[in-house]
Scaffold this motif. Structure first.
Motif, PDB file in Angstrom:
ATOM      1  N   ILE A  83       0.865  -1.186   0.000  1.00  0.00           N
ATOM      2  CA  ILE A  83       0.000   0.000   0.000  1.00  0.00           C
ATOM      3  C   ILE A  83       0.902   1.236   0.000  1.00  0.00           C
ATOM      4  O   ILE A  83       1.569   1.540   0.996  1.00  0.00           O
ATOM      5  N   ASN A  84       0.916   1.939  -1.134  1.00  0.00           N
ATOM      6  CA  ASN A  84       1.735   3.142  -1.283  1.00  0.00           C
ATOM      7  C   ASN A  84       0.876   4.347  -0.879  1.00  0.00           C
ATOM      8  O   ASN A  84      -0.084   4.682  -1.575  1.00  0.00           O
ATOM      9  N   LEU A  85       1.214   4.959   0.243  1.00  0.00           N
ATOM     10  CA  LEU A  85       0.383   6.082   0.717  1.00  0.00           C
ATOM     11  C   LEU A  85       0.681   7.392  -0.014  1.00  0.00           C
ATOM     12  O   LEU A  85       0.020   8.405   0.231  1.00  0.00           O
ATOM     13  N   LYS A  86       1.701   7.370  -0.879  1.00  0.00           N
ATOM     14  CA  LYS A  86       2.050   8.564  -1.679  1.00  0.00           C
ATOM     15  C   LYS A  86       2.091   9.792  -0.769  1.00  0.00           C
ATOM     16  O   LYS A  86       2.706   9.757   0.289  1.00  0.00           O
ATOM     17  N   ALA A  87       1.412  10.875  -1.173  1.00  0.00           N
ATOM     18  CA  ALA A  87       1.354  12.058  -0.312  1.00  0.00           C
ATOM     19  C   ALA A  87      -0.106  12.351   0.036  1.00  0.00           C
ATOM     20  O   ALA A  87      -0.510  13.502   0.211  1.00  0.00           O
ATOM     21  N   ASN A 146      12.123   4.341  -8.614  1.00  0.00           N
ATOM     22  CA  ASN A 146      11.689   4.666  -9.978  1.00  0.00           C
ATOM     23  C   ASN A 146      10.167   4.592 -10.149  1.00  0.00           C
ATOM     24  O   ASN A 146       9.674   4.236 -11.220  1.00  0.00           O
ATOM     25  N   HIS A 147       9.429   4.926  -9.080  1.00  0.00           N
ATOM     26  CA  HIS A 147       7.971   4.984  -9.243  1.00  0.00           C
ATOM     27  C   HIS A 147       7.627   5.978 -10.357  1.00  0.00           C
ATOM     28  O   HIS A 147       8.356   6.949 -10.583  1.00  0.00           O
ATOM     29  N   SER A 148       6.518   5.740 -10.999  1.00  0.00           N
ATOM     30  CA  SER A 148       6.078   6.617 -12.090  1.00  0.00           C
ATOM     31  C   SER A 148       6.018   8.086 -11.675  1.00  0.00           C
ATOM     32  O   SER A 148       6.171   8.983 -12.509  1.00  0.00           O
ATOM     33  N   GLU A 149       5.794   8.325 -10.379  1.00  0.00           N
ATOM     34  CA  GLU A 149       5.725   9.712  -9.879  1.00  0.00           C
ATOM     35  C   GLU A 149       7.062  10.145  -9.287  1.00  0.00           C
ATOM     36  O   GLU A 149       7.171  11.240  -8.709  1.00  0.00           O
ATOM     37  N   ARG A 150       8.099   9.303  -9.446  1.00  0.00           N
ATOM     38  CA  ARG A 150       9.438   9.616  -8.891  1.00  0.00           C
ATOM     39  C   ARG A 150      10.490   8.970  -9.792  1.00  0.00           C
ATOM     40  O   ARG A 150      11.330   8.196  -9.337  1.00  0.00           O
ATOM     41  N   VAL A 175       5.265  -3.552 -12.898  1.00  0.00           N
ATOM     42  CA  VAL A 175       4.783  -2.829 -14.066  1.00  0.00           C
ATOM     43  C   VAL A 175       3.536  -2.045 -13.670  1.00  0.00           C
ATOM     44  O   VAL A 175       2.595  -2.598 -13.106  1.00  0.00           O
ATOM     45  N   GLU A 176       3.583  -0.739 -13.934  1.00  0.00           N
ATOM     46  CA  GLU A 176       2.459   0.150 -13.593  1.00  0.00           C
ATOM     47  C   GLU A 176       2.230   1.112 -14.765  1.00  0.00           C
ATOM     48  O   GLU A 176       2.917   2.129 -14.856  1.00  0.00           O
ATOM     49  N   PRO A 177       1.283   0.796 -15.653  1.00  0.00           N
ATOM     50  CA  PRO A 177       1.010   1.737 -16.753  1.00  0.00           C
ATOM     51  C   PRO A 177       0.546   3.079 -16.190  1.00  0.00           C
ATOM     52  O   PRO A 177      -0.483   3.135 -15.503  1.00  0.00           O
ATOM     53  N   GLU A 217      -0.972   5.597 -17.300  1.00  0.00           N
ATOM     54  CA  GLU A 217      -2.302   6.102 -17.663  1.00  0.00           C
ATOM     55  C   GLU A 217      -3.416   5.467 -16.835  1.00  0.00           C
ATOM     56  O   GLU A 217      -4.548   5.968 -16.814  1.00  0.00           O
ATOM     57  N   LEU A 218      -3.120   4.365 -16.139  1.00  0.00           N
ATOM     58  CA  LEU A 218      -4.148   3.713 -15.312  1.00  0.00           C
ATOM     59  C   LEU A 218      -4.010   4.052 -13.828  1.00  0.00           C
ATOM     60  O   LEU A 218      -4.910   3.760 -13.030  1.00  0.00           O
ATOM     61  N   ILE A 219      -2.892   4.677 -13.451  1.00  0.00           N
ATOM     62  CA  ILE A 219      -2.677   4.992 -12.034  1.00  0.00           C
ATOM     63  C   ILE A 219      -3.739   5.984 -11.554  1.00  0.00           C
ATOM     64  O   ILE A 219      -3.986   7.009 -12.195  1.00  0.00           O
ATOM     65  N   GLY A 220      -4.371   5.630 -10.441  1.00  0.00           N
ATOM     66  CA  GLY A 220      -5.346   6.537  -9.834  1.00  0.00           C
ATOM     67  C   GLY A 220      -6.700   6.543 -10.502  1.00  0.00           C
ATOM     68  O   GLY A 220      -7.580   7.312 -10.123  1.00  0.00           O
ATOM     69  N   THR A 221      -6.895   5.690 -11.508  1.00  0.00           N
ATOM     70  CA  THR A 221      -8.166   5.707 -12.248  1.00  0.00           C
ATOM     71  C   THR A 221      -9.220   4.802 -11.629  1.00  0.00           C
ATOM     72  O   THR A 221     -10.410   4.948 -11.925  1.00  0.00           O
ATOM     73  N   GLY A 248       0.670  -2.976 -10.812  1.00  0.00           N
ATOM     74  CA  GLY A 248      -0.087  -1.979 -10.077  1.00  0.00           C
ATOM     75  C   GLY A 248      -0.760  -1.022 -11.026  1.00  0.00           C
ATOM     76  O   GLY A 248      -0.466  -1.017 -12.227  1.00  0.00           O
ATOM     77  N   ALA A 249      -1.671  -0.240 -10.501  1.00  0.00           N
ATOM     78  CA  ALA A 249      -2.478   0.791 -11.166  1.00  0.00           C
ATOM     79  C   ALA A 249      -3.935   0.357 -11.151  1.00  0.00           C
ATOM     80  O   ALA A 249      -4.300  -0.659 -11.759  1.00  0.00           O
ATOM     81  N   GLY A 250      -4.721   1.094 -10.408  1.00  0.00           N
ATOM     82  CA  GLY A 250      -6.163   0.874 -10.389  1.00  0.00           C
ATOM     83  C   GLY A 250      -6.631  -0.328  -9.595  1.00  0.00           C
ATOM     84  O   GLY A 250      -7.827  -0.630  -9.560  1.00  0.00           O
ATOM     85  N   ILE A 251      -5.708  -1.029  -8.933  1.00  0.00           N
ATOM     86  CA  ILE A 251      -6.101  -2.227  -8.164  1.00  0.00           C
ATOM     87  C   ILE A 251      -6.821  -1.769  -6.889  1.00  0.00           C
ATOM     88  O   ILE A 251      -6.291  -0.948  -6.141  1.00  0.00           O
ATOM     89  N   SER A 252      -8.010  -2.307  -6.645  1.00  0.00           N
ATOM     90  CA  SER A 252      -8.693  -1.884  -5.410  1.00  0.00           C
ATOM     91  C   SER A 252      -9.538  -2.967  -4.756  1.00  0.00           C
ATOM     92  O   SER A 252     -10.060  -2.740  -3.669  1.00  0.00           O
ATOM     93  N   VAL A 302       1.127  -7.011  -5.751  1.00  0.00           N
ATOM     94  CA  VAL A 302       0.485  -5.822  -6.328  1.00  0.00           C
ATOM     95  C   VAL A 302       0.907  -4.584  -5.544  1.00  0.00           C
ATOM     96  O   VAL A 302       1.194  -4.659  -4.348  1.00  0.00           O
ATOM     97  N   LEU A 303       0.928  -3.467  -6.252  1.00  0.00           N
ATOM     98  CA  LEU A 303       1.137  -2.160  -5.625  1.00  0.00           C
ATOM     99  C   LEU A 303      -0.164  -1.387  -5.785  1.00  0.00           C
ATOM    100  O   LEU A 303      -0.731  -1.372  -6.888  1.00  0.00           O
ATOM    101  N   LEU A 304      -0.634  -0.769  -4.720  1.00  0.00           N
ATOM    102  CA  LEU A 304      -1.815   0.074  -4.886  1.00  0.00           C
ATOM    103  C   LEU A 304      -1.787   1.230  -3.905  1.00  0.00           C
ATOM    104  O   LEU A 304      -1.078   1.183  -2.898  1.00  0.00           O
ATOM    105  N   ALA A 305      -2.557   2.250  -4.247  1.00  0.00           N
ATOM    106  CA  ALA A 305      -2.569   3.465  -3.430  1.00  0.00           C
ATOM    107  C   ALA A 305      -4.003   3.914  -3.168  1.00  0.00           C
ATOM    108  O   ALA A 305      -4.538   3.727  -2.070  1.00  0.00           O
ATOM    109  N   SER A 306      -4.659   4.485  -4.190  1.00  0.00           N
ATOM    110  CA  SER A 306      -5.934   5.159  -3.939  1.00  0.00           C
ATOM    111  C   SER A 306      -7.018   4.217  -3.432  1.00  0.00           C
ATOM    112  O   SER A 306      -7.894   4.650  -2.680  1.00  0.00           O
ATOM    113  N   GLY A 307      -6.966   2.942  -3.802  1.00  0.00           N
ATOM    114  CA  GLY A 307      -7.984   1.985  -3.350  1.00  0.00           C
ATOM    115  C   GLY A 307      -8.062   1.894  -1.839  1.00  0.00           C
ATOM    116  O   GLY A 307      -9.109   1.579  -1.274  1.00  0.00           O
TER     117      GLY A 307
HETATM  118  O1  LIG Z   1       0.963   4.121  -8.168  1.00  0.00           O
HETATM  119  C1  LIG Z   1       0.402   3.165  -7.667  1.00  0.00           C
HETATM  120  C2  LIG Z   1       1.027   2.312  -6.643  1.00  0.00           C
HETATM  121  O2  LIG Z   1       2.378   2.583  -6.495  1.00  0.00           O
HETATM  122  C3  LIG Z   1      -0.979   2.820  -8.047  1.00  0.00           C
HETATM  123  O3  LIG Z   1      -1.809   3.842  -7.667  1.00  0.00           O
HETATM  124  P1  LIG Z   1      -3.399   3.576  -7.633  1.00  0.00           P
HETATM  125  O4  LIG Z   1      -3.611   2.333  -6.828  1.00  0.00           O
HETATM  126  O5  LIG Z   1      -3.946   4.811  -6.980  1.00  0.00           O
HETATM  127  O6  LIG Z   1      -3.824   3.407  -9.056  1.00  0.00           O
END
Ligand SMILES: O=C(CO)COP(=O)(O)O
Length: 214
Positions: free
Chosen positions: A5-9, A84-88, A132-134, A136-140, A171-175, A191-196
């Motif tokens: 669970i990536n809490l990001k910011a 090397n996260h997509s946001e870093r 692998v985290e496309p 365009e699907l992150i946070g969707t 990862g990306a969009g997994i919830s 799996v890696l996930l955040a917003s879920g």
């Molecule tokens: O970037 C992610 C996990 O590192 C994925 O983010 P979401 O789960 O919010 O799509």
């Protein structure tokens, strides 16, 4: 399955989510880990949940203002680090340097990548895992395992062709638990996930749902 669970910011209480994650981890065969902001590593680790850094710098002790030392992350209780996260995103040489720093500090490593070609390149650097985290699907909320199952299978094949000791996550969009099971069925071992979780009204319920089929 490894569930990070990536809490990001996100503006959530990292300790409350970590406590819920530790509870769910104890109830399931899956391993649940939490990656908070650097400043929250020690408090999250104190809950007993497996704790990960979101990034470490490609440097050791010395004159490196603004860096995130792998050694300090480990001393704060981190077991591993994303890189090397997509946001870093990092330059290739910095991914290599951060991997070396993480290894010196005894941290496990997951190198993130956008697509199977990048997964192959990341696997060649010898991390413990690639993800692998496309972007365009992150946070969707649209899970990669449903929207683009081929990218997961191709990432698994790409990593295997380079080094079959490297684990492959997606990862990306997994919830949901269904998303996690689909990721597993495509060959991913985590799996890696955040917003879920970090944007859920009830993070504990969201965490419980993730492990319904592991
Ligand atoms: O970037 C992610 C996990 O590192 C994925 O983010 P979401 O789960 O919010 O799509």
């Amino acid at each position: 399955m490894f569930i990070l669970i990536n809490l990001k910011a996100y503006p959530r209480d990292p300790v409350a989510i970590a406590e819920a994650a530790a509870d769910v981890d104890a109830e399931t065969d899956a391993t649940i880990a939490v990656a908070p902001q650097t400043a929250d590593l020690a408090a999250v680790a104190e809950t007993g949940v497996e704790t990960w850094a979101q990034h470490v710098s490609p440097v050791g002790h010395g004159s490196h203002t603004g860096s995130s030392l792998a050694e300090r992350a480990a001393e704060a209780g981190a077991a591993g680090t994303l890189l090397n996260h997509s946001e870093r995103r990092l330059k290739l040489a910095d991914i290599d340097g951060s991997l070396a720093a993480a290894e010196r500090a005894g941290l496990d490593t997951v190198v993130c990548a956008n697509n199977p070609d990048q997964v192959a390149a990341a696997a060649a650097l010898g991390p413990d895992a690639v993800a692998v985290e496309p972007p365009e699907l992150i946070g969707t909320g649209t899970p990669v395992s449903q929207a683009d199952p081929d990218v997961v299978e191709d990432a698994v094949a790409a990593a295997r062709a380079v080094d079959d000791a490297v684990d492959v996550y997606c990862g990306a969009g997994i919830s949901t638990g269904e998303d996690v099971a689909a990721a597993r069925d495509l060959g991913s071992t985590g799996v890696l996930l955040a917003s879920g979780v970090a944007k859920a009204d009830d993070p504990a319920a969201a965490l419980r749902d993730l492990v319904t089929d592991v």
